[in-house]
Design a protein around this motif. Structure first.
Motif, mmCIF file in Angstrom:
data_model
loop_
_atom_site.group_PDB
_atom_site.id
_atom_site.type_symbol
_atom_site.label_atom_id
_atom_site.label_comp_id
_atom_site.label_asym_id
_atom_site.label_seq_id
_atom_site.Cartn_x
_atom_site.Cartn_y
_atom_site.Cartn_z
ATOM 1 N N THR A 423 0.816 -1.215 0.000
ATOM 2 C CA THR A 423 0.000 0.000 0.000
ATOM 3 C C THR A 423 0.847 1.261 0.000
ATOM 4 N N LEU A 424 2.132 1.151 0.282
ATOM 5 C CA LEU A 424 3.007 2.320 0.156
ATOM 6 C C LEU A 424 2.987 2.876 -1.258
ATOM 7 N N PHE A 425 2.691 2.008 -2.227
ATOM 8 C CA PHE A 425 2.719 2.418 -3.627
ATOM 9 C C PHE A 425 1.360 2.895 -4.122
ATOM 10 N N ALA A 426 0.392 3.005 -3.234
ATOM 11 C CA ALA A 426 -0.955 3.376 -3.661
ATOM 12 C C ALA A 426 -0.970 4.760 -4.290
ATOM 13 N N ASP A 431 -1.523 8.192 -8.999
ATOM 14 C CA ASP A 431 -1.064 9.313 -9.820
ATOM 15 C C ASP A 431 -0.728 8.873 -11.245
ATOM 16 N N SER A 432 -0.303 7.620 -11.383
ATOM 17 C CA SER A 432 0.097 7.115 -12.699
ATOM 18 C C SER A 432 -1.054 6.451 -13.441
ATOM 19 N N GLY A 433 -2.244 6.432 -12.844
ATOM 20 C CA GLY A 433 -3.375 5.796 -13.501
ATOM 21 C C GLY A 433 -3.338 4.283 -13.439
ATOM 22 N N LEU A 434 -2.625 3.720 -12.464
ATOM 23 C CA LEU A 434 -2.545 2.270 -12.306
ATOM 24 C C LEU A 434 -3.555 1.786 -11.278
ATOM 25 N N GLU A 435 -4.057 0.565 -11.494
ATOM 26 C CA GLU A 435 -4.899 -0.096 -10.508
ATOM 27 C C GLU A 435 -4.003 -0.999 -9.658
ATOM 28 N N LEU A 436 -3.969 -0.745 -8.364
ATOM 29 C CA LEU A 436 -3.164 -1.541 -7.446
ATOM 30 C C LEU A 436 -4.087 -2.433 -6.630
ATOM 31 N N VAL A 437 -3.959 -3.755 -6.795
ATOM 32 C CA VAL A 437 -4.796 -4.725 -6.099
ATOM 33 C C VAL A 437 -3.951 -5.452 -5.075
ATOM 34 N N VAL A 438 -4.352 -5.400 -3.817
ATOM 35 C CA VAL A 438 -3.641 -6.081 -2.733
ATOM 36 C C VAL A 438 -4.603 -7.073 -2.093
ATOM 37 N N ASP A 439 -4.297 -8.359 -2.192
ATOM 38 C CA ASP A 439 -5.163 -9.425 -1.696
ATOM 39 C C ASP A 439 -4.367 -10.288 -0.737
ATOM 40 N N THR A 440 -4.653 -10.178 0.566
ATOM 41 C CA THR A 440 -3.925 -10.953 1.569
ATOM 42 C C THR A 440 -4.914 -11.569 2.548
ATOM 43 N N PRO A 441 -4.692 -12.823 2.967
ATOM 44 C CA PRO A 441 -5.540 -13.421 4.004
ATOM 45 C C PRO A 441 -5.192 -12.827 5.370
ATOM 46 N N GLU A 442 -5.972 -13.150 6.339
ATOM 47 C CA GLU A 442 -5.748 -12.636 7.692
ATOM 48 C C GLU A 442 -4.833 -13.556 8.489
ATOM 49 N N ASN A 443 -4.012 -12.915 9.315
ATOM 50 C CA ASN A 443 -3.230 -13.619 10.345
ATOM 51 C C ASN A 443 -2.371 -14.762 9.798
ATOM 52 N N ALA A 570 7.770 -1.130 7.806
ATOM 53 C CA ALA A 570 8.095 -1.308 6.396
ATOM 54 C C ALA A 570 8.944 -0.144 5.930
ATOM 55 N N THR A 571 9.297 -0.158 4.646
ATOM 56 C CA THR A 571 10.129 0.903 4.104
ATOM 57 C C THR A 571 9.392 2.235 4.202
ATOM 58 N N PRO A 572 10.044 3.318 4.590
ATOM 59 C CA PRO A 572 9.383 4.622 4.743
ATOM 60 C C PRO A 572 8.648 5.038 3.486
ATOM 61 N N THR A 573 7.529 5.731 3.701
ATOM 62 C CA THR A 573 6.713 6.157 2.568
ATOM 63 C C THR A 573 7.482 7.063 1.627
ATOM 64 N N ASP A 574 8.319 7.927 2.174
ATOM 65 C CA ASP A 574 9.038 8.871 1.320
ATOM 66 C C ASP A 574 9.938 8.166 0.318
ATOM 67 N N SER A 575 10.405 6.971 0.664
ATOM 68 C CA SER A 575 11.322 6.303 -0.253
ATOM 69 C C SER A 575 10.624 5.856 -1.523
ATOM 70 N N VAL A 576 9.287 5.665 -1.477
ATOM 71 C CA VAL A 576 8.564 5.282 -2.674
ATOM 72 C C VAL A 576 8.598 6.416 -3.691
ATOM 73 N N SER A 577 8.294 7.617 -3.256
ATOM 74 C CA SER A 577 8.351 8.742 -4.189
ATOM 75 C C SER A 577 9.771 9.026 -4.636
ATOM 76 N N ALA A 578 10.739 8.562 -3.836
ATOM 77 C CA ALA A 578 12.130 8.838 -4.203
ATOM 78 C C ALA A 578 12.648 7.924 -5.299
ATOM 79 N N ILE A 579 11.974 6.795 -5.539
ATOM 80 C CA ILE A 579 12.516 5.861 -6.520
ATOM 81 C C ILE A 579 11.851 5.988 -7.879
ATOM 82 N N PHE A 580 10.869 6.875 -8.025
ATOM 83 C CA PHE A 580 10.205 7.036 -9.315
ATOM 84 C C PHE A 580 10.350 8.455 -9.821
#
Length: 796
Positions: A423-426, A431-443, A570-580
């Motif tokens: 979800t850091l990449f949401a 902004d890029s017009g991509l659909e990001l789907v994250v599907d994870t079971p619980e626990n 997890a990896t800091p949110t700012d690092s996501v914007s820093a790599i694109f």
């Protein structure tokens, strides 16, 4: 031993020896009455029968008859006698075979006295057939010839010479052993020479003396050194005569049959060679058995032995060179690992000192800062985060190389870690017009290394977003009975089939012009593979160009009963914007822009826009060459400032396109890049660029150089408008603009002055030297280029 004949018929020589060969002829002409057997017509029936059996046969046969064993043999046997024929015909066996009768006579006595046959297989006899004692080998059978009352009247001999078979097997065995010499014992060619001498010396009957010589250090014309000797020479090695060996090694003769002091009368000297060398590197001296004649076969065989040793020498030298290369590479790899570790840790210290105070300033002074200052701090913060992430990845790769990447297993909620990382990449996806789907079971709580897992998820999702211009990126986590499966799929650019096997190699990058960013080391997927190895997992990939890619990660599921999940950030949110870096262009004005800025990194682009607009210039921006060319062709700018490293085609290609375009060819181009070095500078200037600025740069320098080229561009355009002869003026303007502009840029860079001071200095130099400004500018450029070519530094 005589017996009565059963009939009154008498035999004649012509009947017993009817053949037209030399053997039968000799026996026919022999005066038998002068022998112990007497006239042929008086021979006993048993002898006549034996002769009639032996003489026609094509198998070598021999009869020894009477108390003195007078011999009669067929033509097939004559070939064994050598120089003993024809004297051997009708001769006593003890006289014919005197050199070995001590042994052979004993065998005959066993047959006569014991009335039983004897035989031998590959029995060695030293016989004199050609004027010297010769080593021979035989397979034979001695059988009694009975008369009345089982009286032994003679001995029947059937024999086959197997000398060549025995020698051939012995020689082949030696050659096979030479072919299995150990090339990798680390002793190199000298070790091979010693081992070869030892192998040959283990067959003393075939090689009574062996000596190997090599040039010192295997250098041509080097001093000859005896490496090893085997066999009894009968004298000290220092008394040997080396002349014949030297003649072979220096190429005077291809081989030599030489006299050697001692028990060995003769030896064959053959050269030893190595691939890649013209002259022989040594020689092999092989003593010849004293019971063997030195003929062409001996010399040829010694040549084969030398060739086999030469092959081993070449292989040993190649193996030794390869071993040294591997050792050197291992040492270099170790040094590289130490260097990267040191650099990585040294980077962390200033990064810590940079990030800590920066965060404090951003938090405490955010309300007091102006918008440009706040944006500048955000850029610095993102750059620091990106640099920290790159350093951390680099240190992980170094640890994997050194075998120190070990998982710290503890209860980890893979569901939470996976969801948080994805979800850091949401925001970037939205902004890029991509659909990001994250599907994870619980626990999904397992025993694993949560930090490693977060890096795996982060890198795979970042890679998917980076190479998916449009469509969807899906992240799915499945918990199975024994494994946990993570699937990251995208509808992006895909990976060419010929590169699929390389994507997990370190520093390998799949080049895509449409990727969101070309930045990075090319270690993300390699790091994922290393991390999964530490977790006892695996990764598979399926991809098709223009369709998308699917990465599947499988790790063992180690359940943790009643264990609380471990919180992991997890990896800091700012690092996501820093790599694109986005590639879309923005235009600062509706009319003609003073500057067209071509830069794919968003932060760098925004920084340069702020820096240039402060000076009052209008700036249009583009993220790649195609957009830049569209903007420039629609409204030509006053100047183009472009990065060299861009997605797809580079800034150098942009220079080529501008110089080929008749409407844009007069536009000045300044190259901006992190690639330093004389070759890069000369390449850029050679393609027609007006200036070259290396990152990192000072703001004042970049602004000054841009100002110079803008002012020159405006002057040129004004001259063209006022000129009646546009073609000739255009050539003069282009020439003057390029020459004077570069000279001013050089003065500004060398002396760290602004454009006005550079103009003033150039004018003063022109007046003081009484030279035209353009000629003086050409001289400054030539001196500067020569200084770069000579030592990589501009002249002082």
């Amino acid at each position: 031993m005589n017996s009565a004949r059963p009939d009154d018929g008498s035999a004649r020589p012509v009947e017993l020896f009817p053949g037209d060969n030399a053997t039968d002829a000799t026996f026919r002409e022999l005066d038998w009455s002068a022998t112990e057997l007497g006239p042929v017509d008086q021979w006993p029936y048993e002898l006549v029968t034996a002769v009639r059996t032996v003489m026609p046969s094509t198998i070598p046969m021999l009869i020894w008859w009477g108390p003195h064993l007078v011999q009669i043999f067929n033509h097939a046997y004559t070939n064994f006698l050598g120089a003993k024929f024809p004297e051997a015909a009708g001769q006593r066996a003890s006289d014919c075979w005197s050199e070995m009768w001590d042994y052979v006579g004993g065998l005959c006595a066993q047959v006569v006295d014991g009335r039983e046959p004897v035989h031998g297989v590959r029995q060695m006899f030293v016989m004199e057939r050609y004027g010297y004692l010769e080593e021979t080998y035989w397979t034979f059978s001695y059988s009694p010839i009975f008369g009345p009352n089982r009286t032994v009247l003679g001995v029947f001999v059937a024999t086959t010479e197997v000398t060549m078979q025995v020698l051939g097997e012995r020689r082949m065995h030696a050659l096979l052993r030479l072919g299995s010499l150990d090339m990798g014992d680390g002793t190199g060619p000298p070790g091979i020479a010693r081992a070869a001498v030892e192998v040959l010396g283990s067959e003393p009957r075939e090689f009574p003396l062996v000596a190997a010589y090599l040039r010192e250090d295997l250098a041509e014309n080097g001093r000859l050194t005896r490496i090893a000797t085997s066999g009894d020479t009968g004298c000290e090695a220092s008394t040997w005569e080396y002349a014949d060996v030297v003649r072979v090694v220096d190429g005077s003769v291809p081989c030599e049959v030489t006299e050697v002091v001692g028990n060995v009368p003769r030896a064959v000297v053959t050269p030893l060679t190595m691939a890649g060398r013209i002259e022989p590197v040594g020689a092999l001296l092989i003593g010849v058995n004293g019971h063997r004649v030195v003929d062409d076969s001996i010399v040829s065989f010694c040549g084969v032995v030398a060739e086999r040793v030469s092959t081993a020498l070449t292989a040993s030298q190649a193996f030794e060179m390869e071993r040294r290369r591997v050792v050197a590479l291992a040492e270099a790899d170790t040094a590289k690992t130490r260097l990267l570790e040191t650099v990585g840790h040294e980077f962390r210290t200033p990064l810590t000192l940079l990030a800590g105070p920066l965060d404090s300033v951003r938090e405490s002074s955010s309300s007091q800062l102006s918008e440009p200052d706040r944006q500048s701090l955000d850029v610095v913060h993102r750059a620091a985060v990106r640099l920290r992430r790159l350093v951390d990845d680099l240190l992980d790769v170094v640890s994997a190389d050194a075998g120190r990447l070990e998982a710290r297993l503890e209860p980890t909620d893979l569901t939470a870690v996976t969801r948080d990382c994805a979800t850091l990449f949401a925001a970037v996806a939205s902004d890029s017009g991509l659909e990001l789907v994250v599907d994870t079971p619980e626990n999904v709580v397992v025993l694993t290394d949560g930090e490693m897992w977060s890096k795996i998820v982060f890198n795979l999702v970042a890679n998917a977003v980076k190479y998916t211009p449009s469509g969807r990126v899906s992240v799915r986590l499945n918990a199975e009975s024994d494994t946990v499966r993570l699937v990251v799929a995208d509808t992006g650019l895909g990976i060419p089939a010929d590169e699929l096997s390389l994507i997990f190699d370190r520093f390998h990058r799949v080049e895509h012009a449409d990727a969101r960013s070309i930045e990075g080391f090319g270690i993300g997927l390699a790091l994922v593979s290393d991390l999964l190895t530490a977790l006892n997992g695996r990764i598979d990939v399926e991809s098709e160009v223009a369709v998308g890619s699917t990465f599947t990660v499988v790790v063992p599921r180690v359940p943790v009963e009643a264990a609380a999940p471990v919180e992991r950030s997890a990896t800091p949110t700012d690092s996501v914007s820093a790599i694109f870096s986005a590639h879309e262009s923005t235009t600062a004005t509706s009319g003609r822009a003073d500057i067209l800025l071509v830069e794919d990194n968003v932060d760098m682009r925004d920084y340069l826009v702020r820096l240039l607009t402060v000076e009052g210039w209008t700036v249009a921006t583009a993220g790649d060459i195609e957009i830049a060319l569209d903007l420039a062709r629609s409204t030509p700018p006053g100047i183009v400032l472009t990065d060299v490293m861009l997605p797809g085609r580079s800034g150098l290609d942009l220079v080529d396109d501008i110089r080929r375009d008749t409407d844009l060819r007069r536009v000045p181009v300044i190259l901006l890049t992190a690639r330093a070095g004389t070759d890069f500078v000369l390449d850029g200037l050679g393609r027609g660029a007006d200036d070259y600025i290396v990152k990192p740069f000072q703001d004042r320098e970049l602004v000054a150089r841009v100002r110079v080229h803008l002012e020159l561009s405006r002057m040129r355009e004004q001259i063209l408008v006022e000129s009646g002869n546009q073609a000739s003026t255009l050539r003069a303007a282009l020439d003057t603009r390029g020459t004077i502009g570069r000279a001013l840029g050089i003065l500004m860079s060398v002396y760290r002055i602004d454009s006005d001071a550079a103009f003033t200095q150039l004018t003063e130099l022109s007046q003081n030297s009484n030279r035209k400004t353009r000629d003086l500018a050409s001289m400054i450029i030539d001196d500067f280029t020569a200084g770069l070519s000579n030592n990589g530094r501009p002249p002082s």
